[in-house]
Design an enzyme around this catalytic site. Structure first.
Site, PDB file in Angstrom:
ATOM      1  N   ASP A   6      58.478  14.807   2.249  1.00  0.00           N
ATOM      2  CA  ASP A   6      58.483  14.684   3.710  1.00  0.00           C
ATOM      3  C   ASP A   6      59.140  15.937   4.279  1.00  0.00           C
ATOM      4  OD1 ASP A   6      58.968  14.212   6.370  1.00  0.00           O
ATOM      5  OD2 ASP A   6      59.630  12.140   6.111  1.00  0.00           O
ATOM      6  N   PHE A  16      65.183   9.247   6.233  1.00  0.00           N
ATOM      7  CA  PHE A  16      64.516   8.906   7.489  1.00  0.00           C
ATOM      8  C   PHE A  16      63.080   9.400   7.418  1.00  0.00           C
ATOM      9  CE2 PHE A  16      62.921   9.529  11.755  1.00  0.00           C
ATOM     10  CZ  PHE A  16      63.269   8.335  12.360  1.00  0.00           C
ATOM     11  N   LYS A  58      57.057  17.850  13.518  1.00  0.00           N
ATOM     12  CA  LYS A  58      58.074  18.556  14.306  1.00  0.00           C
ATOM     13  C   LYS A  58      57.760  20.014  14.677  1.00  0.00           C
ATOM     14  CE  LYS A  58      62.074  15.564  13.882  1.00  0.00           C
ATOM     15  NZ  LYS A  58      62.081  14.564  12.833  1.00  0.00           N
TER      16      LYS A  58
HETATM   17  C1  PLP Z   1      61.662  13.201  12.638  1.00  0.00           C
HETATM   18  C2  PLP Z   1      61.251  12.836  11.260  1.00  0.00           C
HETATM   19  C3  PLP Z   1      60.193  11.933  11.034  1.00  0.00           C
HETATM   20  C4  PLP Z   1      59.495  11.209  12.145  1.00  0.00           C
HETATM   21  O1  PLP Z   1      58.805  12.086  12.979  1.00  0.00           O
HETATM   22  P1  PLP Z   1      58.320  11.572  14.439  1.00  0.00           P
HETATM   23  O2  PLP Z   1      57.503  12.704  14.934  1.00  0.00           O
HETATM   24  O3  PLP Z   1      59.549  11.292  15.214  1.00  0.00           O
HETATM   25  O4  PLP Z   1      57.514  10.346  14.197  1.00  0.00           O
HETATM   26  C5  PLP Z   1      59.817  11.690   9.730  1.00  0.00           C
HETATM   27  N1  PLP Z   1      60.433  12.298   8.705  1.00  0.00           N
HETATM   28  C6  PLP Z   1      61.442  13.169   8.880  1.00  0.00           C
HETATM   29  C7  PLP Z   1      62.058  13.842   7.697  1.00  0.00           C
HETATM   30  C8  PLP Z   1      61.891  13.462  10.162  1.00  0.00           C
HETATM   31  O5  PLP Z   1      62.919  14.299  10.335  1.00  0.00           O
END
Ligand code: PLP
Length: 391
Positions: free
Chosen positions: A220, A135, A249
Site C-alpha cells: 500500500d 491504515f 494521494k
Molecule cells: C490515506 C491512505 C489510504 C486511504 O486513502 P483515501 O484516499 O483516504 O481513501 C490508504 N492507505 C494508506 C497507506 C493511506 O495513507
C-alpha cells in the site's frame, strides 16, 4: 473575508455537513507552492500538503493548465470507450513502477478495495494478513485490514479472514499465514500509524516469504508513493517489487485519482471490477501533469535531500522530551513524550500548518516543492512552540 463571514462558513457547514472531521479553525482561501493563504489573508507554510496529497505544491501552473485544457476538451466519458489519456497514463505508470497492469480509481481506499478483490480472484483464497497500526482506508474492505479498533469495530461484520500481526516482524507473518491466505497487505512505511519505518530488511523479507509460501504481496503505497519518501515508490528503498501496489494521494497533485497496479499474470478479467468515473480524462490529465512535474523538477531527489535537512533540523531541537525523529524523504515524524497538539496550535497561530497523527506524534509531509528556506522557517516556529509551551 471578515471574521463574521468566517464564522458563517463554520456555522453553515456544521449545520449540514456530517460532523465526521475534526477541523482546525481555519478557512483556506488559496494556495501556491508550499504556501496556503486563509480567507483573512494570513499566509502559512504548509507542512501537511492536504495529508501528503499536494505533492507538487498548491496550484502548480503546469497542473492548472493541464486541468484547464482538458476540462475544455473532455471531462468524462465512462469506461465504455477508449480515451487517449488513459492509455498514455497506463503506459507511463507501468514504466514508473515496473509493474505491467493498471486499474484506475478515485481514492486510496478504492485502490485497496480493488487490490483485495484482485488477490482473492487470482489466488482463489480468502484470507489477508495485515499489520498492527496499519491504515488502508475507510470503505468496508479497506477498513477490514485497518488496525484501529475505534474506527473498525462499530462497522463489523467486515471482510472475513483478516489476521493482524506486529509490523516489522516477518516471522509473525509466517506464523499467521494459512492455507487460505490470499495476500499480505503492508505499507512500506506506516503513515497514519505515525510514520513507522520498519527494520531495513523487512520488505525484502516479506517479499521472500510471500514468494516461498505462494501468497501475494500487496504494497500500500497510497501515502509513500510518488516521491514522498525520496524514491518514486518506497518499495524501491528495499529493492522490492510487490505483486500488487496501491496508489492515490500524491498521484494527481490534489486531483482525486488513484491506481491499483499488478504484475503479470495477476489481473482482472472483463467484468470482474469497474467504476463509472474511474480514470476519466480529467483525472488522467492531472496525473500525467503531476508525474511530468515530479520528473522535470527532480522532486524525488529534492524530497530525499530536503527530508534529510528536515530531520537534521528537528534533531537539533532535541530536548529531554524528544522520543524519536524518524522517516524517509519528506515523510518525517517527531515524537515527543509530551502532547503535541499545543505545538500544532502555536504553529498555526504563527504561520505554519502541522499535522499530528496522535497525541505525541507530529507528522511532516509537506509538498515536495517546499524550499530549504521554508523548511528552516517552519522548524524555527516549531522550536519556539516547544520553548513557549509550558512544561
Ligand atoms: C490515506 C491512505 C489510504 C486511504 O486513502 P483515501 O484516499 O483516504 O481513501 C490508504 N492507505 C494508506 C497507506 C493511506 O495513507
Amino acid at each position: 473575508m471578515s471574521v463574521s463571514e468566517k464564522e458563517n462558513v463554520v456555522a453553515q457547514e456544521s449545520q449540514h455537513y456530517m460532523p465526521v472531521f475534526r477541523r482546525q479553525p481555519l478557512v483556506i482561501g488559496h494556495g501556491r507552492g508550499a504556501i496556503l493563504t486563509d480567507t483573512e489573508g494570513n499566509d502559512y507554510i504548509d507542512c501537511v500538503a492536504g495529508i501528503a496529497v499536494n505533492s507538487i505544491g498548491h496550484c502548480h501552473p503546469r497542473l492548472v493548465s493541464a486541468i484547464k485544457a482538458q476540462a475544455e476538451k473532455l471531462i468524462h466519458t465512462s469506461n465504455l470507450y477508449y480515451t487517449e489519456l488513459q492509455a498514455r497514463l497506463a503506459e507511463r505508470m507501468a514504466k514508473l513502477t515496473g509493474m505491467e497492469r493498471l486499474y484506475l480509481t478515485n481514492s486510496g481506499a478504492e485502490s485497496n478495495e480493488a487490490a483485495m478483490k484482485l488477490v482473492r480472484k487470482v489466488t482463489g483464497k480468502k484470507g489477508f494478513v495485515s499489520t498492527k497500526n496499519a491504515f488502508h482506508g475507510r470503505t468496508m474492505g479497506a477498513l477490514s485490514v485497518t488496525w484501529k479498533e475505534a474506527i473498525r469495530k462499530p462497522f463489523e461484520p467486515l471482510v472475513d479472514g483478516v489476521t493482524f500481526v506486529d509490523y516489522g516482524d516477518v516471522s509473525a507473518i509466517a506464523r499467521a499465514v494459512t492455507a487460505d491466505t490470499a495476500a499480505v497487505i503492508v505499507e512500506p512505511i506506516q503513515g497514519e500509524g505515525g510514520v513507522i519505518v520498519p527494520p531495513e530488511e523487512y520488505l525484502a523479507g516479506v517479499r521472500e516469504l510471500c514468494t516461498e509460501r505462494g501468497i501475494l504481496m500487496i504494497a500500500d503505497e497510497v501515502q509513500t508513493g510518488f516521491g514522498r519518501t525520496g524514491k518514486w515508490f518506497a518499495c524501491e528503498h528495499a529493492g522490492v517489487v510487490p505483486d500488487v501496489m496501491t496508489l492515490a494521494k500524491g498521484m494527481g497533485g490534489g486531483f482525486p485519482v488513484g491506481a491499483t497496479m499488478s504484475r503479470e499474470p495477476y489481473k482482472f478479467d472483463q467484468g470482474d471490477h469497474g467504476g463509472t468515473q474511474s480514470g476519466n480524462p480529467l483525472a488522467c490529465a492531472a496525473a500525467l501533469a503531476t508525474i511530468d512535474v515530479i520528473e522535470s523538477e527532480s522532486l524525488v531527489e529534492q524530497s530525499r535531500y530536503n527530508g534529510e535537512l528536515l530531520k537534521k533540523l528537528l534533531g537539533e531541537l532535541e530536548s529531554t522530551y524528544t522520543v524519536d525523529i524518524r522517516g524517509k524523504g519528506l515523510m518525517v515524524a517527531y515524537e515527543s513524550s509530551l502532547p503535541v497538539p499545543p505545538i500544532v496550535d502555536y504553529a498555526r497561530a504563527n504561520g505554519v500548518l502541522l499535522n499530528n497523527t496522535s497525541e505525541n506524534v507530529l507528522r511532516f509531509v509537506p509538498p515536495l516543492v517546499i524550499t530549504k528556506e521554508q523548511i528552516t522557517t517552519a522548524i524555527a516556529v516549531v522550536e519556539r512552540a516547544i520553548n513557549v509551551y509550558p512544561r
